[in-house]
Scaffold this active site. Sequence first.
Site, short mmCIF file in Angstrom:
data_model
loop_
_atom_site.label_atom_id
_atom_site.label_comp_id
_atom_site.label_asym_id
_atom_site.label_seq_id
_atom_site.Cartn_x
_atom_site.Cartn_y
_atom_site.Cartn_z
N SER A 129 0.95 -1.32 -0.05
CA SER A 129 -0.01 -0.11 0.12
C SER A 129 0.95 1.30 0.08
O SER A 129 1.85 1.42 -0.78
CB SER A 129 -0.80 -0.04 1.06
OG SER A 129 -2.01 1.00 1.11
N ASP A 377 -8.36 -5.77 -5.44
CA ASP A 377 -8.24 -4.54 -4.68
C ASP A 377 -8.21 -3.46 -5.18
O ASP A 377 -7.96 -3.18 -6.54
CB ASP A 377 -6.64 -4.88 -4.40
CG ASP A 377 -5.98 -3.31 -3.46
OD1 ASP A 377 -6.99 -2.88 -2.55
OD2 ASP A 377 -5.11 -3.16 -3.33
N HIS A 402 -6.08 -6.68 -1.06
CA HIS A 402 -4.93 -5.57 -0.85
C HIS A 402 -3.67 -6.59 -0.43
O HIS A 402 -3.52 -7.11 0.72
CB HIS A 402 -5.33 -4.91 0.31
CG HIS A 402 -4.62 -3.39 0.14
ND1 HIS A 402 -4.07 -2.70 -0.92
CD2 HIS A 402 -4.05 -2.63 1.21
CE1 HIS A 402 -3.76 -1.65 -0.57
NE2 HIS A 402 -3.57 -1.59 0.72
#
Length: 437
Positions: A129, A377, A402
Site C-alpha cells: 500500500s 483490490d 490488498h
Amino acid sequence: MYMTQNVDHFGFDNTQTYQQRYLVSNQFWNDDGGPIFFYTGNEGDIAWFCNNTGFMWDTAPEFKALLVFAEHRYYGESLPYGKDSYANNTMLNYLTAEQAMADFAELIKFIKQTVPGAAKSQVITMGGSYGGMLSAWMRLKYPNLVLGSLAASAPIWQFEGLAPCGSFYEVVQRTFQTGSQQCVDNIAYSWGAMTSLWPVELDFLTKTFDFCKPIESKDDLSNLLDWLAGVYGNMAMVDYPYPASFLEPLPAWPVKEFCKHLSEPLKDKALIAAVAEGVKMYFNYTGQASCINMSEEATGNLGDQGWGYQACTEMVMPMCSNNTNMFYNIDWDFSSYAATCKYEHGVMPRENWISLNYWGKDIKAASNIIFSNGLLDPWSGGGVLESLSPSLVAIQIPSGAHHLDLRGKNPGDPADVIAARQQEKNIMKNWLYGPGR
C-alpha cells in the site's frame, strides 16, 4: 531498536532529533553476505505491519536474510515531538514521504556501518500500500542503497493526471460482482432507499444499523452514505480467501459473505435492513460490539490522524464514482477538497507534487522494481498493471485483495498468489545472484 534521526533532513536550521523505532530479526541471517530485507513502514505501528507481512518471514530462511521493519515517522512510537507531535502544523511540518525515506536511507546506512557482517549485504525494500509506494520510491531516490524493491498494492499512479478518478470505485464494483450482480444492484438501490427516510424516519437507520450515535440530521445522513462507500472500499480491500483480521476480524471472502444478505431483489426498509446485517458482519463478526461507531471505517491500527494530514499535503488521490452504477454520484472537485483540508488541517494540498517528485508515469529509466497488484483490490486501479521493462515487472493476481502476496502463506491461498510469490522470489534471486539461481 531505536536510532537517532534528524527531525529535518533537508534544512540546516532545525537541529532537533528524535528516536525512530525499528524491529530486527537475525535468526535466519547469514552474516557473511546474506541480504537485508527492509520493510518501508507506512501509516501505523510497525509491529502491526511486521505481524501482517508473513511473506518476509516465510522467505527469509531461503535467502538467509536479515529482516528489518522500519517505523514511519509520526506513527507508532516514532514521534518527533512526542505527545505534542500532532499539536500544530509547526510540529507536523516534517510528516512527509521525503523525510520518511530519508529516515530509511539513514537507517540502512547505519545498519550497514554498525552491524557486523552487514557492510556487504545487499538491500531489498518491501512494502504494501503506502509502504509499497515508499518501497518503489526508495529505489528511485536511493539506488545507491537499494538493490531492488517489491511494491505490493502500491498505487503510485493514483494521482492527478495519472489514473482516472473513477478507477477505485470501479474496482470495488467489480469485486462486489464476485458476490453477485444482484448484490451490486441492491446496493445501488439502497442509497435512494436511505435518503427517502429524510426527514421523519431517520430513527429507523439508527436502530437498524445499531449505531452508537443517532442519525438526526441531513448532514448525518450524508455522512452515513460517505461512510458506507468507505466501508465497501475497505471490504473489497480485505477480501481475503481465508479468515483474517487485518482491518477487522472477518470470515473468508467477506464480500461474498456480505452479499449473502443481498442475494435477492429487495427494496425500501427490507433492503436497508439487509445492508445493515451485512455491515454488522463487517464490524461485529465476533459479536463483541454493543453498537457500531460510524466515526470508524475499520482501519485497524492505521494512523488515521496522520494520514489525514498527509492526504491534505502531498497524498492527493482523486476519487470519483461517475462510471459505476453501484455507487451514488461522487464528484472529484479539487477546490472543494482543498477547502476542506484548509478547514480541518489548516494546510493547502499540493495537487501535482507527487507526480512531479516521483517521475509520474515516466519511470522507465528506473530498474529492479516489482509491482504486484491483486485485481480485487480497489487500489489496483492506481497501480502499475503492465510491465514497463524487463526489470520493471508487473504481476497481476486476479483473486488477490490488498497486498495478499505480502501476507504469510496459508492453506487457503489461491494458486495465483502462490505463483506470484514464487515469481517474486525468482526475480529477487536474479537481482542478488544473477540469472539461473
